[in-house]
Design a protein around this motif. Structure first.
Motif, mmCIF file in Angstrom:
data_model
loop_
_atom_site.group_PDB
_atom_site.id
_atom_site.type_symbol
_atom_site.label_atom_id
_atom_site.label_comp_id
_atom_site.label_asym_id
_atom_site.label_seq_id
_atom_site.Cartn_x
_atom_site.Cartn_y
_atom_site.Cartn_z
ATOM 1 N N GLU A 93 -19.367 14.401 13.293
ATOM 2 C CA GLU A 93 -18.211 14.965 12.601
ATOM 3 C C GLU A 93 -17.768 16.247 13.293
ATOM 4 O OE1 GLU A 93 -19.147 15.941 8.585
ATOM 5 O OE2 GLU A 93 -21.030 16.959 9.077
ATOM 6 N N ALA A 94 -16.439 16.444 13.294
ATOM 7 C CA ALA A 94 -15.871 17.654 13.870
ATOM 8 C C ALA A 94 -16.016 18.796 12.888
ATOM 9 C CB ALA A 94 -14.404 17.434 14.206
ATOM 10 N N GLY A 136 -11.728 12.834 19.084
ATOM 11 C CA GLY A 136 -11.989 11.724 19.996
ATOM 12 C C GLY A 136 -13.466 11.574 20.297
ATOM 13 N N LEU A 137 -14.149 12.695 20.466
ATOM 14 C CA LEU A 137 -15.593 12.656 20.706
ATOM 15 C C LEU A 137 -16.340 12.070 19.508
ATOM 16 C CD1 LEU A 137 -16.173 16.078 22.502
ATOM 17 C CD2 LEU A 137 -16.544 13.817 23.489
ATOM 18 N N PHE A 177 -16.214 22.224 17.334
ATOM 19 C CA PHE A 177 -17.594 21.758 17.459
ATOM 20 C C PHE A 177 -17.686 20.318 16.972
ATOM 21 C CE2 PHE A 177 -18.501 26.362 17.245
ATOM 22 C CZ PHE A 177 -19.379 26.466 18.316
ATOM 23 N N VAL A 178 -18.687 19.604 17.460
ATOM 24 C CA VAL A 178 -19.003 18.275 16.949
ATOM 25 C C VAL A 178 -20.470 18.289 16.537
ATOM 26 C CG1 VAL A 178 -19.208 15.817 17.446
ATOM 27 C CG2 VAL A 178 -17.297 17.123 18.393
ATOM 28 N N ASN A 179 -20.724 18.047 15.261
ATOM 29 C CA ASN A 179 -22.076 18.005 14.723
ATOM 30 C C ASN A 179 -22.598 16.582 14.738
ATOM 31 O OD1 ASN A 179 -22.034 20.766 14.205
ATOM 32 N ND2 ASN A 179 -21.251 20.494 12.127
ATOM 33 N N THR A 235 -14.630 9.687 29.417
ATOM 34 C CA THR A 235 -13.647 8.668 29.052
ATOM 35 C C THR A 235 -12.405 9.275 28.404
ATOM 36 O OG1 THR A 235 -14.638 8.299 26.863
ATOM 37 C CG2 THR A 235 -15.491 6.987 28.706
ATOM 38 N N LEU A 236 -12.581 10.406 27.732
ATOM 39 C CA LEU A 236 -11.457 11.055 27.047
ATOM 40 C C LEU A 236 -10.703 12.023 27.954
ATOM 41 C CD1 LEU A 236 -13.330 11.852 23.709
ATOM 42 C CD2 LEU A 236 -11.535 10.122 24.000
ATOM 43 N N ALA A 237 -11.397 12.627 28.909
ATOM 44 C CA ALA A 237 -10.774 13.606 29.810
ATOM 45 C C ALA A 237 -11.375 13.439 31.194
ATOM 46 C CB ALA A 237 -10.989 15.026 29.285
#
Length: 576
Positions: free
Chosen positions: A83-84, A68-69, A89-91, A20-22
């Motif tokens: 959280e970024a 965004g993720l 990274f996204v944890n 959805t974002l890319a």
């Protein structure tokens, strides 16, 4: 989210959010997106590299894409926090209810937990393939264990696996074996072999006592029929008898280690059936065989080098350093030509992807055979090189061989410490690393002996379950809140992902590491119950908590058995 592989489920959520974002990202970009356990529990349960992988193709800053993720993933069921972190990274922190819901999944799947539902196709794993000229030794042992565990792992990961042994029964070595057996045959007839030995090309190459029973069996079968006759009368007969006898011995030794192959392929049968010509014809039809002159080897001066025209395989077109000769100057085939034929035969049997488990001295073989397999089928050949094993006792190298006298035989090692210790300890080191096999550690009942430590964890699980009612997938697992309990559960849910990752990397040692860590987590929970009565597994006055803990213990035992089955190691019901 009730999938057995929570990491795959969360990866699906990440890919949906990323789309959805890319939108329109290439499949090869999406294939590199991972969801992995966090290295630090304070950073959550899982982490994804999606933003960093996709940012360039999406024309976005990695941190902005990560932000965004975070927004998309924060609203997903079962994710309590996203959280970024760092460069993109996204944890992800998962709800306890989502984690606890995996206990019934494990209980219902039983030992099938972690088995992939994806059918990944046929794959052939060739391992051991020792020359049938002597008993198996410790060097063969490592390849046997690594190959067998890898085949089991690939089966668990969804492959249809063929376990294969290639019998090198063509060429000079088996003729030398036949001549050595003939000497033992003469001795069994009470005849002096000295006059014959003086005529043997290269002398008697195999003098081990393991050939004595074969010579005696020949004497019993043929009497003195071949005692004073030319080689031409008996060489083929004795070669075939010796190879058959040695393969019986090898199969028995492998069976003692828990190793059984599906297919035994004969090099001699392949050659005599025209297999070499068939394999090379496949390459000729593709224009990959030509006559040419190789450049001189590195370090040679023109005076040292005699250029000559040979038939060559265009292996450089498939990643090799130089093109390789398939025939000698006298027109006879090189050993490489036989290897091409053998791999062509495996491809013809329906295995496009192949794995060869070999000794470290075959390092020069890798690129040329990978090139040949790529040319033959477009498939993948992985070669695993196993380094030597040195057997140690009391800090000193040992030689235990009763029959050969110059090396440690596999059967002697098994008799000394048992097959479970041999297999597990071999797999506690990566195949391409040097290894000292410590006999003292292999029999120690301490944490330093990993097979004991893991089997003890399973035995402790079974002792709890014998004293308890049957585990129920319907128990209320929400009472499991202690850090030690959640740490154990988080380890359990990584098993399906580890199977997938270890199989793709062709690294069965990862399973041994996982089991050791899982055992450590369980022992920690066991010991916590000693110090804190509230954490004990069985409590008569707390049936709800007891039922939940019985389920956790049963799930732990299931995953331990599942992992041990991959390694070919027996679970233990109780330690004596």
């Amino acid at each position: 989210m009730q999938d057995e592989n929570l990491f795959a489920t969360l990866r699906g959520e990440v890919l949906t959010a990323l789309e959805t974002l890319a939108p329109g990202l290439a499949p090869e970009i999406l294939a590199r997106v991972e969801v992995t356990p966090t290295k630090d529990a304070t950073h959550g349960d899982m982490a994804t590299n999606a933003a960093m992988i996709a940012a360039k193709s999406a024309g976005q800053n990695p941190r902005e894409l990560a932000a965004g993720l975070v927004q998309k993933l924060s609203v997903c069921s079962g994710i309590t926090k996203a959280e970024a972190a760092g460069p993109g990274f996204v944890n992800l922190t998962l709800s306890s209810s989502l984690l606890l819901a995996q206990i019934p999944v494990i209980l219902n799947a039983r030992e099938a937990y972690g088995r992939s539902a994806i059918k990944r196709g046929n794959i052939n794993v060739e391992y051991v393939s020792a020359n049938p000229t002597g008993p198996l030794h410790v060097g063969h042992c490592r390849g046997a264990v690594v190959g067998d565990a890898l085949a089991n792992l690939l089966t668990k990961a969804g492959y249809d696996v063929t376990k294969e042994y290639y019998i090198n029964d063509a060429g000079a070595q088996v003729l030398a074996l036949a001549r050595s057996v003939y000497v033992r045959y003469l001795e069994a007839l009470k005849l002096s072999p000295e006059a014959y030995i003086e005529t043997v090309p290269g002398g008697m190459q195999y003098g081990g006592a393991y050939l004595i029973p074969i010579g005696e069996a020949l004497a019993k079968k043929y009497g003195d029929e071949y005692a004073e006759t030319p080689e031409a009368n008996w060489l083929d007969i004795f070669r075939d008898f010796a190879v058959s006898s040695m393969m019986d011995m090898i199969r028995d030794d492998l069976a003692a280690l828990g190793v059984r192959h599906d297919v035994f392929s004969s090099e001699r049968a392949l050659v005599e059936s025209g297999g070499v010509e068939r394999g090379l014809q496949m390459l000729r039809e593709k224009g990959l065989i030509y006559r040419g002159i190789l450049e001189p080897p590195k370090g040679k001066t023109p005076e040292d080098w005699e250029p000559r025209e040979q038939e060559l395989f265009r292996s450089t077109e498939y990643g090799d350093d130089v093109d390789r000769p398939i025939a000698k100057s006298d027109g006879t085939f090189t050993y490489f030509a036989n290897d091409i034929a053998y791999h062509a035969d495996k491809v013809a049997r329906g295995c496009r992807d192949l794995i060869d488990v070999l000794g470290a001295d075959h390092g020069g073989y890798v690129k040329r055979m990978q090139a040949a397999v790529k040319a033959l089928s477009g498939g993948r050949l992985d070669v695993i090189l196993c380094q030597i094993v040195k057997v140690m006792k009391n800090g000193e190298p040992v030689k235990m061989s009763k029959r050969a006298g110059t090396f440690v035989e596999l059967r002697d090692l098994i008799d000394e410490v048992g097959p479970d210790a041999v297999r597990f300890l071999i797999l506690m080191r990566k195949a391409d690393s040097q290894m000292d096999f410590d006999l003292n550690a292999a029999v120690a009942q301490t944490r330093e002996n990993p097979v004991f430590y893991v089997q003890y964890a399973h035995a402790r699980c079974r002792s709890v379950l014998r004293a308890a009612s049957l585990p129920s997938a319907e128990a209320d697992f929400s009472t499991l809140t202690a850090p030690e309990e959640m740490t154990l559960l988080r380890r359990l849910i990584t098993w399906p992902r580890l199977v997938e990752q270890a199989a793709e990397a062709r690294e069965p040692h990862r399973v041994a590491f996982f089991l050791y860590d899982l055992a450590s987590d369980f022992h920690a929970l066991w010991n916590a119950g000693r110090d804190n009565a509230a954490l004990r597994f069985l409590q008569d006055d707390k049936p709800t908590e007891t039922a939940a803990r019985i389920g956790l213990v049963a799930a732990t035992a299931i995953v331990l058995r599942s992992g041990l089955a991959v390694l070919g190691v027996n679970p233990v019901e109780e330690m004596r």
